[in-house]
Enzyme design. Sequence first.
Site, PDB file in Angstrom:
ATOM      1  N   LYS A  46     105.717  60.035  14.414  1.00  0.00           N
ATOM      2  CA  LYS A  46     104.279  60.850  14.451  1.00  0.00           C
ATOM      3  C   LYS A  46     104.147  62.269  13.823  1.00  0.00           C
ATOM      4  O   LYS A  46     105.092  63.002  13.683  1.00  0.00           O
ATOM      5  CB  LYS A  46     104.225  61.164  16.071  1.00  0.00           C
ATOM      6  CG  LYS A  46     104.029  59.834  16.760  1.00  0.00           C
ATOM      7  CD  LYS A  46     102.824  59.575  17.605  1.00  0.00           C
ATOM      8  CE  LYS A  46     101.602  60.404  17.426  1.00  0.00           C
ATOM      9  NZ  LYS A  46     100.866  60.966  18.718  1.00  0.00           N
ATOM     10  N   SER A  60     106.994  64.054  17.348  1.00  0.00           N
ATOM     11  CA  SER A  60     107.065  63.576  18.742  1.00  0.00           C
ATOM     12  C   SER A  60     108.760  63.503  18.943  1.00  0.00           C
ATOM     13  O   SER A  60     109.330  62.918  18.115  1.00  0.00           O
ATOM     14  CB  SER A  60     106.388  62.241  18.996  1.00  0.00           C
ATOM     15  OG  SER A  60     107.166  61.628  19.870  1.00  0.00           O
ATOM     16  N   HIS A  72      75.948  65.478  15.274  1.00  0.00           N
ATOM     17  CA  HIS A  72      76.105  64.414  16.243  1.00  0.00           C
ATOM     18  C   HIS A  72      77.557  63.616  16.307  1.00  0.00           C
ATOM     19  O   HIS A  72      77.595  62.636  16.611  1.00  0.00           O
ATOM     20  CB  HIS A  72      75.028  63.441  16.681  1.00  0.00           C
ATOM     21  CG  HIS A  72      73.620  63.870  16.934  1.00  0.00           C
ATOM     22  ND1 HIS A  72      73.157  64.425  18.072  1.00  0.00           N
ATOM     23  CD2 HIS A  72      72.586  64.229  15.739  1.00  0.00           C
ATOM     24  CE1 HIS A  72      71.851  64.845  17.917  1.00  0.00           C
ATOM     25  NE2 HIS A  72      71.668  64.902  16.776  1.00  0.00           N
ATOM     26  N   GLU A  74      95.751  72.389  18.368  1.00  0.00           N
ATOM     27  CA  GLU A  74      95.438  72.149  19.843  1.00  0.00           C
ATOM     28  C   GLU A  74      95.781  73.165  20.729  1.00  0.00           C
ATOM     29  O   GLU A  74      94.992  73.682  21.751  1.00  0.00           O
ATOM     30  CB  GLU A  74      96.221  70.978  20.209  1.00  0.00           C
ATOM     31  CG  GLU A  74      95.886  69.482  19.645  1.00  0.00           C
ATOM     32  CD  GLU A  74      96.953  68.595  19.808  1.00  0.00           C
ATOM     33  OE1 GLU A  74      96.314  67.171  19.467  1.00  0.00           O
ATOM     34  OE2 GLU A  74      98.044  68.603  20.309  1.00  0.00           O
TER      35      GLU A  74
END
Length: 478
Positions: free
Chosen positions: A282, A276, A155, A289
Amino acid sequence: MAKLWELASDSLNPLVEHFLSSLSVDSRLLEEELAASLAHCHMLGSCGIINPEDAAAISAVLQTMQQEYQAGRLKVDAAAEDVHSYVEQELVRRCGSAGESIHAGRSRNDQVATDLRLYLQKQFRLAEDGIMHCVKTITELAGGHVHTLMPGFTHLRKAQPISLAFHLCAWCAALERDHSRFLEARRRADECPLGSAALAGTGLPIDREQTAAELGFARPSRNAMDATADRDACVDYAAAAASLMMHLSRFCEEIILWTSEAWNFAAIAADCRTGSSIMPQKQNPDLAELIRGKSSIAIGALTSLLVLQKGVALGYARDLQEDKAIIFNLTDTVNSSLEAFSLLAAALQPHPQQMQAQLDSGYLEATDLAELLVLRGIPFRQAYRIAKQTVLKAQAGQSKIAGLGPAELASIDPSYARLGIDQSLLQCWLTAAACLNRRSHIGGTAADTVQKEIQRLQAWCASESSPTRAATSLTEEQ
Ligand code: ARG
């Protein structure tokens, strides 16, 4: 350009012609179409269906076209209706009337089915090899982290202590199943449709065993109508691909979580992370992804291929032409994602201390306390209740379970004193390493067990990628 099926007097509306054309997509099957045409020509010659001179002339042209293809010099005529028409028309252009004999005993329906099977045989193997390469990369990483402790989750909440190597072996277990899905599908698809013609075979005395053998298939397909109408091999590839990509997507999700600032369980090496365009600080996990995103293509392809066929009465109908755009997009997705995932796994830089620190809170050893009571004769449900009371007591005092003193243990349950379970025993029994290492059964977390599993996986990779494998034909493997 006139179609294979057109008489000079016919003429198609150019818009219709454009709409029906598949050449821009199926020219990717040029290599397969040349091989299948050559095998068909050899068979027509040896069965006496075409005369030896014509067979020799056609073979010579097809072989020249194969050489030009290999050299990147074969230019597909954009005016042809599809790759099958292109090869036949080019053959006639190059060797005149001899070329007009090639289409005896075949149809574009069995040609396209054969080309697709040839293409898929290669793609099944590529996927198998790509998966194997991922397993190799993952086990190399795992080998260094058999003793790297981390929380295991259910979970997405901390559950029990595990090792990073154990977690990585879980990835490999899923990939091993995916490998077997591609391999089994490859064996199932190992039948040659050539000679099935349009739907009912041919009245000419062909030899389907010969073409099947020349093209490297185990056997000819069993039913001409099925062979021309069926796209199960595409569905099987897509089903295996959907499962594989779903797995890669889950692993990528974990990598994204692990490498987030909040978790900080790992970093991604500079060559596999992104930045970025506006925020200089970043470091983004775009690779993970994008693999996660590409899983949607695989799941969509499986659905598309099933829907494509479900309303099509047997045999062939033009709907089936759409299979190729779906399959090519899918194979590209699978191959590039496997390659990218392997790079990503190799670029993972675990932070063992950060992982270990997460074991200090969250009472991940509570189950082991219950199991200690079971080992001392308490039925599990009672042991569970005592352990739960113990966790609540520890939580109330903001201590660890093993931080509870004799008075606190006695106040929870008299069994502790009766069974000789005291603080010093708990301090040994409940360390994360002890919890992990007592799970020495098959599939457990113990360092030795995981080490053996890594060795088994590595031996499997070595056996599958040995040089003899490449030489082993599909038939011999069965
Ligand atoms: N381009 C067609 C396809 O990919 C080849 C088969 C055409 N057959 C036909 N009967 N129109 O499906």
